[in-house]
Design an enzyme around this catalytic site. Structure first.
Site, mmCIF file in Angstrom:
data_model
loop_
_atom_site.group_PDB
_atom_site.id
_atom_site.type_symbol
_atom_site.label_atom_id
_atom_site.label_comp_id
_atom_site.label_asym_id
_atom_site.label_seq_id
_atom_site.Cartn_x
_atom_site.Cartn_y
_atom_site.Cartn_z
ATOM 1 C CG HIS A 306 -2.282 0.893 0.946
ATOM 2 N ND1 HIS A 306 -1.894 2.356 1.421
ATOM 3 C CD2 HIS A 306 -3.352 0.543 0.850
ATOM 4 C CE1 HIS A 306 -3.109 2.844 1.004
ATOM 5 N NE2 HIS A 306 -4.083 1.980 0.618
ATOM 6 C CG ASP A 363 -8.400 -4.465 -2.947
ATOM 7 O OD1 ASP A 363 -7.559 -3.189 -3.232
ATOM 8 O OD2 ASP A 363 -9.940 -4.297 -2.548
#
Ligand code: SDX
Length: 428
Positions: A306, A363
């Site tokens: 991320h 996710d």
């Protein structure tokens, strides 16, 4: 905290004001840098560049914290409804009971699509990816509400916001029904937001479909966890489009297209496809971890890494436990959950992932829950979009109300040919 920053370029030293944050990184205001120094800044991916001041969502990437309008997402996911959180993000405060009842009714009364919009679904091939339909239908919706386009009219902004939040689940379920050749199921005003969406997705005109309250509650919490996330790729796209005074429908449609990418919201579909491949391959996740580390191999561990979180994505933490609870409540097993947990364990002990601070993101586990709730994989990013919609609207609204907003127009560092004379075709 210093009250100014200095930039030294050669012999010249210039001073720049500090834009103070209430929490997190303060900003160096370089609004007149080019005019004062002739230089621009360069920051691929804008990892160090703030495009705006915002009071909506705070992310502490190092500590792994996420708060909507100051409230922790763990509290909100556990105690609030999705529409309560949508109201909070868009209006800045949690609604009173009367405000929430009024808001719920407004949303419920606008869930139907204009019957003419149904023809739009017929224009798509049956195998069309639902994200392509979703962004097209959202943009098309603007043509039915042309009297709500003015971004500086709060009434029109509110009307657009209600219609988008109310109608997106209907568009999503119609796209799904079309892809499986089943009749559209119309919204029902006696059902809450998530139950209504589930009913439109999975009911048939031939028999009654009872929505499982466990599934509805799980979906509501999932939508909350996806509701906003600061200036991510799709939100930045919504802001960029809206900065030209494009209407809310058009701006949100552009954000949906950005979300579709596998590096962003499309990752939840890619994670399940990756886990299914690992399962096909005999569950050898070590092989996939090795591939992800190989610089010559474009394969990435989908659902890992991320830009902001250099610690656990707090949403992944909530979703990991949530996945187990939902599967248990539904009396289901999912081998992919075991593969995901094994993959996570191996990656988190591997220097390559540790050095780059690559942890599971939102996710990584969301797809396992969406699957357990009965959604087909190709609908996962659509679910992300339905969850993120209030965040996009809140950010778009904050942008239009900010007096400092100007049309987005980044500069560049030009490295091309400087000045050439035209060569006639005959001489080339
Ligand atoms: C979302 O921004 C948001 O807030 C987004 C989001 C939201 O709520 O809106 O949180 C939602 O989009 C989550 C991210 C979903 N995407 C994925 O899971 C796709 C896989 N992840 C990556 O592609 C990547 O981690 C990104 C896109 C998420 C972040 O990319 P960055 O910040 O540009 O990081 P990078 O590509 O520069 O990677 C840094 C290093 C590189 O190695 P080196 O060149 O330093 O040797 O880490 C490596 C990368 O190769 N790396 C990975 C990896 N992610 C980064 N290596 C293997 N597998 C991965 N998943």
């Amino acid at each position: 905290m210093p009250d100014k920053a200095e930039i030294t370029i050669g012999d010249s030293v210039t001073q720049w004001p500090i834009d103070e944050a209430t929490i997190g990184n303060h900003g160096i205001d370089i609004s007149t840098l080019r005019a004062d120094t002739g230089f621009v800044t360069l920051d691929y991916g804008f990892g160090n560049t703030a495009s705006c001041e915002s009071a909506i969502t705070y992310i502490d990437g190092e500590a792994g914290a996420l708060r909507y309008r100051g409230y922790g997402i763990e509290d909100l996911a556990r105690n609030a409804s999705f529409l309560e959180v949508a109201y909070l993000l868009i209006n800045g405060e949690l609604p009173t009971s009367d405000q929430l009842t009024k808001y719920r009714n407004e949303i419920t009364m606008h869930t139907l699509l204009n019957e003419e919009m149904k023809r739009l679904f017929d224009a798509f091939p049956r195998a069309a990816h639902p994200m392509g339909i979703l962004s097209a239908a959202t943009s098309a919706m603007s043509t039915f509400y042309e009297n709500y386009h003015n971004p500086s009219d709060p009434e029109q902004v509110s009307e657009s916001s209600i219609r988008l939040i109310a109608k997106l689940p209907t568009v999503a379920s119609f796209a799904y029904k079309k892809s499986i050749g089943q009749p559209y199921i119309y919204p029902r005003n006696d059902l809450d937001y998530s139950s209504n969406f589930l009913h439109m997705m999975f009911a048939l005109p031939t028999h009654e479909y009872e929505v499982d309250p466990v599934v509805a509650r799980a979906l509501d919490a999932l939508l909350i966890l996806h509701a906003d996330h600061g200036q991510n790729c799709s939100t930045a796209t919504v802001r960029m489009a809206g900065s030209s005074e494009a209407n809310m429908f058009a701006s949100v449609s552009s954000g949906m297209n950005a979300l579709w990418g596998p590096l962003h919201g499309g990752a939840n579909q890619a994670v399940i496809e990756m886990l299914a491949n690992i399962k096909e391959d005999g569950g050898d996740y070590q092989k996939y971890v090795a591939e992800a580390k190989d610089k010559n191999d474009p394969f990435r561990l989908m659902g890992f890494g991320h830009r902001v979180y250099k610690n656990f994505d707090p949403r992944a933490n909530v979703l990991k436990d949530f996945a187990k609870d939902v599967l248990e409540a539904m009396g289901r097993q999912d081998e992919l959950l075991d593969i995901a947990a094994g993959l996570e364990q191996v990656a988190l002990e591997d220097d390559y992932f540790i050095e780059r601070k690559l942890f599971p993101n939102v996710d990584f586990y969301s797809g396992i829950i969406f699957r357990a709730l009965g959604f087909p994989v190709r609908m996962f990013t659509v679910l992300f979009a339905i969850g993120r919609l209030p965040g996009w609207i809140a950010q778009w609204k904050e942008m239009t109300e900010d007096p400092r907003t100007r049309i987005g127009r980044p500069r560049q560092v030009y490295v091309g040919a400087v000045d050439r004379n035209f060569v006639p075709l005959a001489d080339r």
